[in-house]
Design a protein around this motif. Structure first.
Motif, PDB file in Angstrom:
ATOM      1  N   ARG A  51       0.851  -1.186   0.000  1.00  0.00           N
ATOM      2  CA  ARG A  51       0.000   0.000   0.000  1.00  0.00           C
ATOM      3  C   ARG A  51       0.885   1.234   0.000  1.00  0.00           C
ATOM      4  O   ARG A  51       1.791   1.363   0.814  1.00  0.00           O
ATOM      5  CB  ARG A  51      -0.902   0.005   1.222  1.00  0.00           C
ATOM      6  CG  ARG A  51      -1.754   1.270   1.315  1.00  0.00           C
ATOM      7  CD  ARG A  51      -2.770   1.190   2.405  1.00  0.00           C
ATOM      8  NE  ARG A  51      -3.767   0.212   1.998  1.00  0.00           N
ATOM      9  CZ  ARG A  51      -4.383  -0.620   2.833  1.00  0.00           C
ATOM     10  NH1 ARG A  51      -4.118  -0.586   4.112  1.00  0.00           N
ATOM     11  NH2 ARG A  51      -5.278  -1.467   2.384  1.00  0.00           N
ATOM     12  N   THR A  53       0.643   5.266   0.475  1.00  0.00           N
ATOM     13  CA  THR A  53      -0.226   6.316   0.992  1.00  0.00           C
ATOM     14  C   THR A  53       0.492   7.645   0.813  1.00  0.00           C
ATOM     15  O   THR A  53       1.609   7.814   1.292  1.00  0.00           O
ATOM     16  CB  THR A  53      -0.554   6.088   2.476  1.00  0.00           C
ATOM     17  OG1 THR A  53      -1.105   4.785   2.640  1.00  0.00           O
ATOM     18  CG2 THR A  53      -1.551   7.118   2.984  1.00  0.00           C
ATOM     19  N   GLN A  61     -10.071  14.736  -6.296  1.00  0.00           N
ATOM     20  CA  GLN A  61      -9.918  13.523  -7.104  1.00  0.00           C
ATOM     21  C   GLN A  61      -9.689  13.865  -8.579  1.00  0.00           C
ATOM     22  O   GLN A  61      -8.919  13.198  -9.266  1.00  0.00           O
ATOM     23  CB  GLN A  61     -11.168  12.662  -6.949  1.00  0.00           C
ATOM     24  CG  GLN A  61     -11.117  11.350  -7.669  1.00  0.00           C
ATOM     25  CD  GLN A  61     -12.349  10.509  -7.370  1.00  0.00           C
ATOM     26  OE1 GLN A  61     -13.120  10.814  -6.463  1.00  0.00           O
ATOM     27  NE2 GLN A  61     -12.533   9.458  -8.134  1.00  0.00           N
ATOM     28  N   GLY A 111      -6.408  -0.879  -6.779  1.00  0.00           N
ATOM     29  CA  GLY A 111      -7.369   0.204  -6.610  1.00  0.00           C
ATOM     30  C   GLY A 111      -6.714   1.396  -5.940  1.00  0.00           C
ATOM     31  O   GLY A 111      -5.606   1.308  -5.420  1.00  0.00           O
ATOM     32  N   SER A 113      -7.885   5.178  -3.631  1.00  0.00           N
ATOM     33  CA  SER A 113      -8.943   5.960  -3.004  1.00  0.00           C
ATOM     34  C   SER A 113      -8.350   7.234  -2.412  1.00  0.00           C
ATOM     35  O   SER A 113      -7.172   7.271  -2.060  1.00  0.00           O
ATOM     36  CB  SER A 113      -9.657   5.145  -1.916  1.00  0.00           C
ATOM     37  OG  SER A 113      -8.755   4.825  -0.884  1.00  0.00           O
ATOM     38  N   LEU A 114      -9.180   8.260  -2.331  1.00  0.00           N
ATOM     39  CA  LEU A 114      -8.784   9.548  -1.759  1.00  0.00           C
ATOM     40  C   LEU A 114      -9.737   9.852  -0.614  1.00  0.00           C
ATOM     41  O   LEU A 114     -10.921  10.089  -0.828  1.00  0.00           O
ATOM     42  CB  LEU A 114      -8.841  10.649  -2.820  1.00  0.00           C
ATOM     43  CG  LEU A 114      -8.463  12.048  -2.365  1.00  0.00           C
ATOM     44  CD1 LEU A 114      -7.004  12.096  -1.940  1.00  0.00           C
ATOM     45  CD2 LEU A 114      -8.718  13.062  -3.473  1.00  0.00           C
ATOM     46  N   VAL A 115      -9.200   9.795   0.623  1.00  0.00           N
ATOM     47  CA  VAL A 115     -10.021  10.032   1.809  1.00  0.00           C
ATOM     48  C   VAL A 115      -9.245  10.948   2.748  1.00  0.00           C
ATOM     49  O   VAL A 115      -8.095  10.654   3.092  1.00  0.00           O
ATOM     50  CB  VAL A 115     -10.355   8.696   2.531  1.00  0.00           C
ATOM     51  CG1 VAL A 115     -11.149   8.947   3.803  1.00  0.00           C
ATOM     52  CG2 VAL A 115     -11.094   7.751   1.608  1.00  0.00           C
ATOM     53  N   LEU A 119      -4.172   9.910  -0.387  1.00  0.00           N
ATOM     54  CA  LEU A 119      -4.369   9.061  -1.554  1.00  0.00           C
ATOM     55  C   LEU A 119      -3.767   7.699  -1.218  1.00  0.00           C
ATOM     56  O   LEU A 119      -2.585   7.595  -0.899  1.00  0.00           O
ATOM     57  CB  LEU A 119      -3.670   9.662  -2.782  1.00  0.00           C
ATOM     58  CG  LEU A 119      -3.680   8.816  -4.047  1.00  0.00           C
ATOM     59  CD1 LEU A 119      -5.098   8.612  -4.561  1.00  0.00           C
ATOM     60  CD2 LEU A 119      -2.808   9.452  -5.111  1.00  0.00           C
ATOM     61  N   THR A 120      -4.585   6.656  -1.266  1.00  0.00           N
ATOM     62  CA  THR A 120      -4.144   5.303  -0.947  1.00  0.00           C
ATOM     63  C   THR A 120      -4.213   4.455  -2.201  1.00  0.00           C
ATOM     64  O   THR A 120      -5.255   4.393  -2.855  1.00  0.00           O
ATOM     65  CB  THR A 120      -5.029   4.686   0.154  1.00  0.00           C
ATOM     66  OG1 THR A 120      -4.995   5.538   1.303  1.00  0.00           O
ATOM     67  CG2 THR A 120      -4.537   3.308   0.536  1.00  0.00           C
TER      68      THR A 120
END
Length: 159
Positions: A51, A53, A61, A111, A113-115, A119-120
């Motif tokens: 992963r 990060t 995004q 995959g 994701s942006l949380v 950004l992961t």
């Protein structure tokens, strides 16, 4: 400043099939400066899972782009528009960036994701079936009764 240079030419002469690894080592030794923005972590979450990060505060995004080109993952960010106003202090980075990650063979992006400004990117190493370790059975020759050995006979055929 780096004062030690490594000469990888003896390794090129004595190894076969390690060209990519040696080229990566040579490129890493030539790198003079490291861009440290945006900050990132790389974690190994299991035997074959990784992963990345990245802290990309202030980017949406739509302003981020992930591209995989063979064994290279490129993460870039470009702000869409500059905010108006006069800053008394401007501490949140918003400059355009491009970060490159060299991926090993058979690493796939599962995959992203942006949380909360992070950004992961999830990665997985998937070895093809033919490259996975396999057990090879060892056979033993069974002795024939009476000490006879097998012979292969061929019949001569007239043309």
């Amino acid at each position: 400043m780096r004062t030690t240079n490594f000469d990888f030419s003896p390794l090129f002469r004595s190894s076969i099939g390690f060209d990519r690894m040696l080229n990566a080592l040579e490129a890493a030794s030539r790198a003079e400066t490291m861009d440290d923005w945006p900050p990132y972590n790389i974690a190994k979450t299991s035997d074959d899972d990784y992963r990345i990060t990245m802290a990309v505060a202030g980017f949406s995004q739509d302003e981020l782009d992930l591209t995989q080109n063979q064994n290279m993952l490129i993460v870039s960010g470009q702000k869409a528009n500059a905010e108006d106003g006069e800053y008394l202090h401007h501490g949140i980075g918003g400059q355009a960036f491009q970060r490159r990650f060299e991926l090993a063979d058979h690493v796939k992006i599962m995959g992203a994701s942006l949380v909360n400004g992070l950004l992961t990117i999830d990665l997985k190493r998937e070895l093809p079936e033919e490259m996975k370790p396999r057990r090879i059975a060892i056979s033993t020759d069974q002795a024939l009764p009476d000490g006879k050995t097998k012979q292969i006979e061929t019949a001569n055929q007239a043309a």
